[in-house]
Motif scaffolding. Structure first.
Motif, PDB file in Angstrom:
ATOM      1  N   ALA A  75     -34.062   6.548 -52.229  1.00  0.00           N
ATOM      2  CA  ALA A  75     -33.141   5.230 -52.589  1.00  0.00           C
ATOM      3  C   ALA A  75     -33.324   4.267 -51.365  1.00  0.00           C
ATOM      4  O   ALA A  75     -33.304   3.114 -51.419  1.00  0.00           O
ATOM      5  N   ALA A  76     -32.896   4.869 -50.320  1.00  0.00           N
ATOM      6  CA  ALA A  76     -32.901   4.050 -49.121  1.00  0.00           C
ATOM      7  C   ALA A  76     -34.233   3.575 -48.430  1.00  0.00           C
ATOM      8  O   ALA A  76     -34.192   2.190 -48.244  1.00  0.00           O
ATOM      9  N   ALA A  77     -35.298   4.166 -48.773  1.00  0.00           N
ATOM     10  CA  ALA A  77     -36.650   3.734 -48.605  1.00  0.00           C
ATOM     11  C   ALA A  77     -37.006   2.592 -49.446  1.00  0.00           C
ATOM     12  O   ALA A  77     -37.503   1.332 -49.111  1.00  0.00           O
ATOM     13  N   ALA A  93     -35.559  -1.689 -57.537  1.00  0.00           N
ATOM     14  CA  ALA A  93     -36.293  -0.758 -56.698  1.00  0.00           C
ATOM     15  C   ALA A  93     -35.381   0.567 -56.698  1.00  0.00           C
ATOM     16  O   ALA A  93     -36.057   1.780 -56.745  1.00  0.00           O
ATOM     17  N   LEU A  94     -34.098   0.488 -56.595  1.00  0.00           N
ATOM     18  CA  LEU A  94     -33.196   1.454 -56.442  1.00  0.00           C
ATOM     19  C   LEU A  94     -33.442   2.398 -57.633  1.00  0.00           C
ATOM     20  O   LEU A  94     -33.438   3.795 -57.694  1.00  0.00           O
ATOM     21  N   THR A 132     -23.262  11.463 -52.779  1.00  0.00           N
ATOM     22  CA  THR A 132     -22.774  10.002 -53.093  1.00  0.00           C
ATOM     23  C   THR A 132     -23.556   9.090 -52.442  1.00  0.00           C
ATOM     24  O   THR A 132     -23.254   7.773 -52.432  1.00  0.00           O
ATOM     25  N   ARG A 133     -24.637   9.477 -51.717  1.00  0.00           N
ATOM     26  CA  ARG A 133     -25.434   8.109 -51.274  1.00  0.00           C
ATOM     27  C   ARG A 133     -26.037   7.115 -52.167  1.00  0.00           C
ATOM     28  O   ARG A 133     -25.963   6.028 -51.893  1.00  0.00           O
ATOM     29  N   VAL A 134     -26.553   7.516 -53.396  1.00  0.00           N
ATOM     30  CA  VAL A 134     -27.391   6.617 -54.352  1.00  0.00           C
ATOM     31  C   VAL A 134     -26.107   6.066 -55.041  1.00  0.00           C
ATOM     32  O   VAL A 134     -26.100   4.609 -54.959  1.00  0.00           O
ATOM     33  N   VAL A 135     -24.874   6.501 -55.399  1.00  0.00           N
ATOM     34  CA  VAL A 135     -23.878   5.609 -55.842  1.00  0.00           C
ATOM     35  C   VAL A 135     -23.150   4.622 -54.950  1.00  0.00           C
ATOM     36  O   VAL A 135     -23.046   3.519 -55.206  1.00  0.00           O
TER      37      VAL A 135
END
Length: 232
Positions: A75-77, A93-94, A132-135
């Motif tokens: 997700a970060a990329a 993108a996410l 919880t990184r994506v949320v």
């Protein structure tokens, strides 16, 4: 790898155990995961594996943390490559990054978001951060759009008092500047995004209902972006 030769050897052994455990997860499912079977494929006695991973539950936790970390990295990329001035493009993108990883790593995604493994409970102190990184990225995306004036005003029924208290706590914890109606729609977007991915990963649509599942998912993302008011 860094550190002493002994530390590097330990790190490599843990990586091998996790890799084999992940292969077994994909082949046999989480409930059938066995450290003895992992040791056999690693070519060592089971007691050697227990020096690194004490139980099946600890192996599951390693796989959960690794899965959440990979998903968060994907997700970060994707967000890093998306236009900084287009919240809608960043949201697409996410969303596609989550879907692509889930379809590529179905067994691992199932461990994270599928049916609970009997007898296993993921330790919050080890899994909450990665999990919880994506949320958090999604919430930050919406909050950034709001602060930049790139969020169309939305209306919604007023939240009940207990729910408003929850929203106050969420805003304070995450440092958000979102009104209730936007934050609530963000929760809807979060649950809907993963709901759409779950339906596809777990075959809930059926095999022949949609001939182009990616186009369907992209349409879902467009509807969700409109729901929360993302512009750009």
């Amino acid at each position: 790898m860094t550190g002493t030769p002994r530390a590097r050897a330990r790190e490599q052994t843990l990586a091998d155990i996790t890799r084999i455990g992940r292969e077994h997860l994909a082949r046999d499912g989480a409930a059938a995961l066995s450290l003895r079977a992992v040791a056999r494929d690693l070519g060592v006695v089971s007691s050697a594996v227990y020096r690194y991973v004490k139980s099946r539950d600890e192996l599951l936790t390693l796989l959960v943390v690794e899965g959440y970390t990979e998903l968060g990295d994907a997700a970060a990329a994707a967000l890093g490559a998306a236009p900084a001035d287009s919240p809608r493009a960043r949201f697409h993108a996410l969303g596609h990054a989550v879907r692509d990883w889930a379809l590529r790593e179905k067994a691992c995604y199932g461990l994270l978001f599928g049916s609970p493994v009997p007898g296993y409970r993921a330790p919050a102190e080890r899994t909450t951060g990665p999990g919880t990184r994506v949320v958090n990225a999604l919430v930050s995306l919406i909050d950034d759009a709001h602060r930049a004036g790139l969020l169309r005003p939305v209306s919604a029924p007023a939240a009940a008092p207990p729910l408003r208290e929850n929203l106050v706590a969420i805003r304070a914890e995450l440092g958000l500047d979102l009104p209730d109606e936007v934050l609530l729609r963000g929760v809807l977007v979060w649950s809907s995004l993963f709901g759409a991915v779950n339906f596809e990963v777990f075959g809930q649509y059926g095999p022949d209902t949609f001939t182009d599942p990616r186009s369907l998912f992209d349409h879902h993302l467009s509807v969700l972006a409109e729901t929360v008011g993302l512009l750009g």
